[in-house]
Design a protein around this motif. Structure first.
Motif, PDB file in Angstrom:
ATOM      1  N   LEU A   2       8.475 -12.695  -3.893  1.00  0.00           N
ATOM      2  CA  LEU A   2       8.128 -11.947  -2.681  1.00  0.00           C
ATOM      3  C   LEU A   2       6.790 -11.230  -2.827  1.00  0.00           C
ATOM      4  O   LEU A   2       6.496 -10.298  -2.080  1.00  0.00           O
ATOM      5  N   ASP A   3       5.991 -11.698  -3.774  1.00  0.00           N
ATOM      6  CA  ASP A   3       4.707 -11.025  -4.043  1.00  0.00           C
ATOM      7  C   ASP A   3       3.859 -10.880  -2.785  1.00  0.00           C
ATOM      8  O   ASP A   3       3.159  -9.893  -2.606  1.00  0.00           O
ATOM      9  N   TYR A   4       3.923 -11.901  -1.919  1.00  0.00           N
ATOM     10  CA  TYR A   4       3.072 -11.866  -0.726  1.00  0.00           C
ATOM     11  C   TYR A   4       3.416 -10.680   0.183  1.00  0.00           C
ATOM     12  O   TYR A   4       2.581 -10.226   0.953  1.00  0.00           O
ATOM     13  N   ILE A   5       4.644 -10.178   0.045  1.00  0.00           N
ATOM     14  CA  ILE A   5       5.032  -8.980   0.808  1.00  0.00           C
ATOM     15  C   ILE A   5       4.453  -7.738   0.122  1.00  0.00           C
ATOM     16  O   ILE A   5       3.836  -6.879   0.756  1.00  0.00           O
ATOM     17  N   TYR A   6       4.659  -7.678  -1.200  1.00  0.00           N
ATOM     18  CA  TYR A   6       4.284  -6.460  -1.934  1.00  0.00           C
ATOM     19  C   TYR A   6       2.781  -6.366  -2.190  1.00  0.00           C
ATOM     20  O   TYR A   6       2.275  -5.307  -2.528  1.00  0.00           O
ATOM     21  N   ASN A   7       2.068  -7.456  -2.013  1.00  0.00           N
ATOM     22  CA  ASN A   7       0.609  -7.429  -2.195  1.00  0.00           C
ATOM     23  C   ASN A   7      -0.147  -7.084  -0.915  1.00  0.00           C
ATOM     24  O   ASN A   7      -1.361  -7.066  -0.900  1.00  0.00           O
ATOM     25  N   ARG A   8       0.577  -6.844   0.156  1.00  0.00           N
ATOM     26  CA  ARG A   8      -0.101  -6.396   1.382  1.00  0.00           C
ATOM     27  C   ARG A   8      -0.177  -4.879   1.392  1.00  0.00           C
ATOM     28  O   ARG A   8       0.801  -4.195   1.119  1.00  0.00           O
ATOM     29  N   HIS A   9      -1.340  -4.368   1.631  1.00  0.00           N
ATOM     30  CA  HIS A   9      -1.532  -2.920   1.721  1.00  0.00           C
ATOM     31  C   HIS A   9      -2.446  -2.647   2.917  1.00  0.00           C
ATOM     32  O   HIS A   9      -3.228  -3.525   3.302  1.00  0.00           O
ATOM     33  N   SER A  10      -2.365  -1.466   3.465  1.00  0.00           N
ATOM     34  CA  SER A  10      -3.310  -1.114   4.515  1.00  0.00           C
ATOM     35  C   SER A  10      -4.676  -0.882   3.876  1.00  0.00           C
ATOM     36  O   SER A  10      -4.818  -0.022   3.002  1.00  0.00           O
ATOM     37  N   ILE A  11      -5.644  -1.657   4.310  1.00  0.00           N
ATOM     38  CA  ILE A  11      -6.989  -1.596   3.720  1.00  0.00           C
ATOM     39  C   ILE A  11      -7.939  -0.920   4.700  1.00  0.00           C
ATOM     40  O   ILE A  11      -8.077  -1.340   5.852  1.00  0.00           O
ATOM     41  N   ARG A  12      -8.582   0.142   4.223  1.00  0.00           N
ATOM     42  CA  ARG A  12      -9.484   0.902   5.096  1.00  0.00           C
ATOM     43  C   ARG A  12     -10.920   0.897   4.609  1.00  0.00           C
ATOM     44  O   ARG A  12     -11.790   1.489   5.241  1.00  0.00           O
ATOM     45  N   LYS A  13     -11.136   0.239   3.450  1.00  0.00           N
ATOM     46  CA  LYS A  13     -12.508   0.104   2.929  1.00  0.00           C
ATOM     47  C   LYS A  13     -12.726  -1.346   2.526  1.00  0.00           C
ATOM     48  O   LYS A  13     -11.858  -1.944   1.868  1.00  0.00           O
ATOM     49  N   ASN A 142       2.636 -11.059  10.554  1.00  0.00           N
ATOM     50  CA  ASN A 142       2.260 -12.383  10.024  1.00  0.00           C
ATOM     51  C   ASN A 142       0.763 -12.432   9.699  1.00  0.00           C
ATOM     52  O   ASN A 142       0.343 -12.948   8.671  1.00  0.00           O
ATOM     53  N   LEU A 143      -0.019 -11.886  10.630  1.00  0.00           N
ATOM     54  CA  LEU A 143      -1.479 -11.894  10.448  1.00  0.00           C
ATOM     55  C   LEU A 143      -1.869 -11.155   9.164  1.00  0.00           C
ATOM     56  O   LEU A 143      -2.653 -11.657   8.351  1.00  0.00           O
ATOM     57  N   LEU A 144      -1.268  -9.972   8.972  1.00  0.00           N
ATOM     58  CA  LEU A 144      -1.635  -9.160   7.807  1.00  0.00           C
ATOM     59  C   LEU A 144      -1.160  -9.793   6.504  1.00  0.00           C
ATOM     60  O   LEU A 144      -1.855  -9.745   5.484  1.00  0.00           O
ATOM     61  N   LEU A 145       0.030 -10.420   6.547  1.00  0.00           N
ATOM     62  CA  LEU A 145       0.540 -11.090   5.340  1.00  0.00           C
ATOM     63  C   LEU A 145      -0.330 -12.298   5.002  1.00  0.00           C
ATOM     64  O   LEU A 145      -0.639 -12.553   3.830  1.00  0.00           O
ATOM     65  N   ALA A 146      -0.735 -13.031   6.030  1.00  0.00           N
ATOM     66  CA  ALA A 146      -1.596 -14.199   5.802  1.00  0.00           C
ATOM     67  C   ALA A 146      -2.945 -13.745   5.235  1.00  0.00           C
ATOM     68  O   ALA A 146      -3.464 -14.336   4.279  1.00  0.00           O
ATOM     69  N   ALA A 147      -3.499 -12.701   5.819  1.00  0.00           N
ATOM     70  CA  ALA A 147      -4.797 -12.193   5.349  1.00  0.00           C
ATOM     71  C   ALA A 147      -4.698 -11.798   3.874  1.00  0.00           C
ATOM     72  O   ALA A 147      -5.544 -12.190   3.052  1.00  0.00           O
ATOM     73  N   ALA A 148      -3.639 -11.056   3.539  1.00  0.00           N
ATOM     74  CA  ALA A 148      -3.475 -10.603   2.148  1.00  0.00           C
ATOM     75  C   ALA A 148      -3.302 -11.800   1.214  1.00  0.00           C
ATOM     76  O   ALA A 148      -3.870 -11.831   0.116  1.00  0.00           O
ATOM     77  N   SER A 149      -2.548 -12.802   1.660  1.00  0.00           N
ATOM     78  CA  SER A 149      -2.305 -13.986   0.815  1.00  0.00           C
ATOM     79  C   SER A 149      -3.612 -14.740   0.530  1.00  0.00           C
ATOM     80  O   SER A 149      -3.722 -15.407  -0.493  1.00  0.00           O
ATOM     81  N   LEU A 150      -4.565 -14.632   1.452  1.00  0.00           N
ATOM     82  CA  LEU A 150      -5.849 -15.335   1.266  1.00  0.00           C
ATOM     83  C   LEU A 150      -6.904 -14.447   0.603  1.00  0.00           C
ATOM     84  O   LEU A 150      -8.081 -14.809   0.545  1.00  0.00           O
ATOM     85  N   GLY A 151      -6.490 -13.265   0.165  1.00  0.00           N
ATOM     86  CA  GLY A 151      -7.422 -12.380  -0.551  1.00  0.00           C
ATOM     87  C   GLY A 151      -8.161 -11.398   0.342  1.00  0.00           C
ATOM     88  O   GLY A 151      -9.106 -10.738  -0.091  1.00  0.00           O
ATOM     89  N   TYR A 152      -7.714 -11.281   1.601  1.00  0.00           N
ATOM     90  CA  TYR A 152      -8.346 -10.315   2.511  1.00  0.00           C
ATOM     91  C   TYR A 152      -7.398  -9.134   2.723  1.00  0.00           C
ATOM     92  O   TYR A 152      -6.279  -9.131   2.223  1.00  0.00           O
ATOM     93  N   SER A 192      -9.969  -0.244  -4.955  1.00  0.00           N
ATOM     94  CA  SER A 192      -9.201   1.016  -4.965  1.00  0.00           C
ATOM     95  C   SER A 192      -8.226   1.127  -3.788  1.00  0.00           C
ATOM     96  O   SER A 192      -7.383   2.021  -3.757  1.00  0.00           O
ATOM     97  N   GLU A 193      -8.355   0.238  -2.809  1.00  0.00           N
ATOM     98  CA  GLU A 193      -7.482   0.286  -1.633  1.00  0.00           C
ATOM     99  C   GLU A 193      -6.164  -0.451  -1.826  1.00  0.00           C
ATOM    100  O   GLU A 193      -5.301  -0.440  -0.954  1.00  0.00           O
ATOM    101  N   LEU A 194      -6.034  -1.133  -2.971  1.00  0.00           N
ATOM    102  CA  LEU A 194      -4.882  -2.021  -3.155  1.00  0.00           C
ATOM    103  C   LEU A 194      -3.633  -1.267  -3.621  1.00  0.00           C
ATOM    104  O   LEU A 194      -3.123  -1.463  -4.723  1.00  0.00           O
ATOM    105  N   HIS A 195      -3.193  -0.363  -2.797  1.00  0.00           N
ATOM    106  CA  HIS A 195      -1.954   0.366  -3.084  1.00  0.00           C
ATOM    107  C   HIS A 195      -1.368   0.836  -1.761  1.00  0.00           C
ATOM    108  O   HIS A 195      -2.057   0.882  -0.740  1.00  0.00           O
ATOM    109  N   SER A 196      -0.086   1.157  -1.804  1.00  0.00           N
ATOM    110  CA  SER A 196       0.598   1.634  -0.593  1.00  0.00           C
ATOM    111  C   SER A 196       1.347   2.904  -0.908  1.00  0.00           C
ATOM    112  O   SER A 196       1.756   3.115  -2.058  1.00  0.00           O
TER     113      SER A 196
END
Ligand SMILES: Cc1cc2nc3c(=O)[nH]c(=O)nc-3n(C[C@H](O)[C@H](O)[C@H](O)COP(=O)(O)O)c2cc1C
Length: 210
Positions: A2-13, A142-152, A192-196
């Motif tokens: 389930l990494d793709y879930i836990y690797n999504r964070h709100s990114i502001r920078k 879905n959009l945010l999970l896809a973005a995170a999975s592709l490194g965005y 530094s944004e990669l946390h929730s």
């Protein structure tokens, strides 16, 4: 798994890197793969890549907050409102922002289940689960999970919606019955944004009925 879930964070920078069109399309396609009530797909994605336009939208938001702040006498309330602004304008530093519009989702059956004498309040309660907006939530996730999975990274934003009429007017996008629901920047995250923030424990938010 389930990494793709836990690797999504709100990114502001964001890093100063573009999002190639090929990746953007993959992200948008994944968003449209979301489930929707009656498969109505009552969403529309408006993507703004133009820096000047993103800055202008941020300025619309800033101006509206500053105008409101000038009317507030209580200094504490005023500074709270002004600090809220930081959570509404950071999208301007991203290479692009997706504005997500919600379209009509007619809720049927009120007259059948409530009868002809149903009041407006009864009908509002009957429709309060709002499937139309649930569809938008599914698409955005879905959009945010896809973005995170592709490194965005991105950040689901409704804060700026206090200025949605002005943003919509500036975007100039019109489609019968559609209005702006939320938005997200997309870009390569600053490390530094990669946390929730912490979540509530399961016991607090789950009830299992055997
Ligand atoms: C409906 C919704 C609206 C949100 N609006 C904003 C916003 O306007 N500005 C902001 O900075 N974050 C916004 N967020 C992001 C939340 O603050 C964030 O999801 C939450 O703190 C959990 O952090 P995480 O996404 O990194 O796991 C929003 C999130 C959701 C789901």
């Amino acid at each position: 798994m389930l990494d793709y879930i836990y690797n999504r964070h709100s990114i502001r920078k964001f890093q100063d890197k573009e999002v190639p069109m090929e990746d953007l399309k993959k992200i948008l396609k994944a968003a449209t793969q979301a489930p929707s009530g009656k498969n109505l797909q009552n969403w529309h994605f408006v993507v703004v890549k133009n820096k000047e336009k993103l800055n202008h939208i941020a300025k619309i938001i800033e101006d509206k907050v500053n105008t409101a702040a000038r009317k507030i006498k209580d200094e504490e309330k005023k500074s709270k409102l002004l600090s809220y602004l930081n959570f509404c304008t950071f999208f301007k530093a991203a290479p692009l922002t997706v504005f997500l519009f919600v379209g009509p989702y007619p809720i049927t059956g009120a007259e059948i289940f409530l009868g002809e004498n149903a009041t407006e309040k009864d009908i509002a309660a009957f429709s309060s689960h709002n499937p139309g907006i649930q569809n938008i939530g599914a698409a955005m996730e879905n959009l945010l999970l896809a973005a995170a999975s592709l490194g965005y990274g991105g950040c689901w934003m409704t804060g700026p919606m206090f200025a949605k009429a002005e943003i919509q007017e500036y975007l100039g996008f019109t489609k019968e019955g559609y209005s702006l629901a939320c938005m997200t920047p997309i870009g390569v995250p600053v490390e530094s944004e990669l946390h929730s923030p912490k979540r509530k424990p399961l016991e607090e938010v789950v009830t299992i009925i055997e």
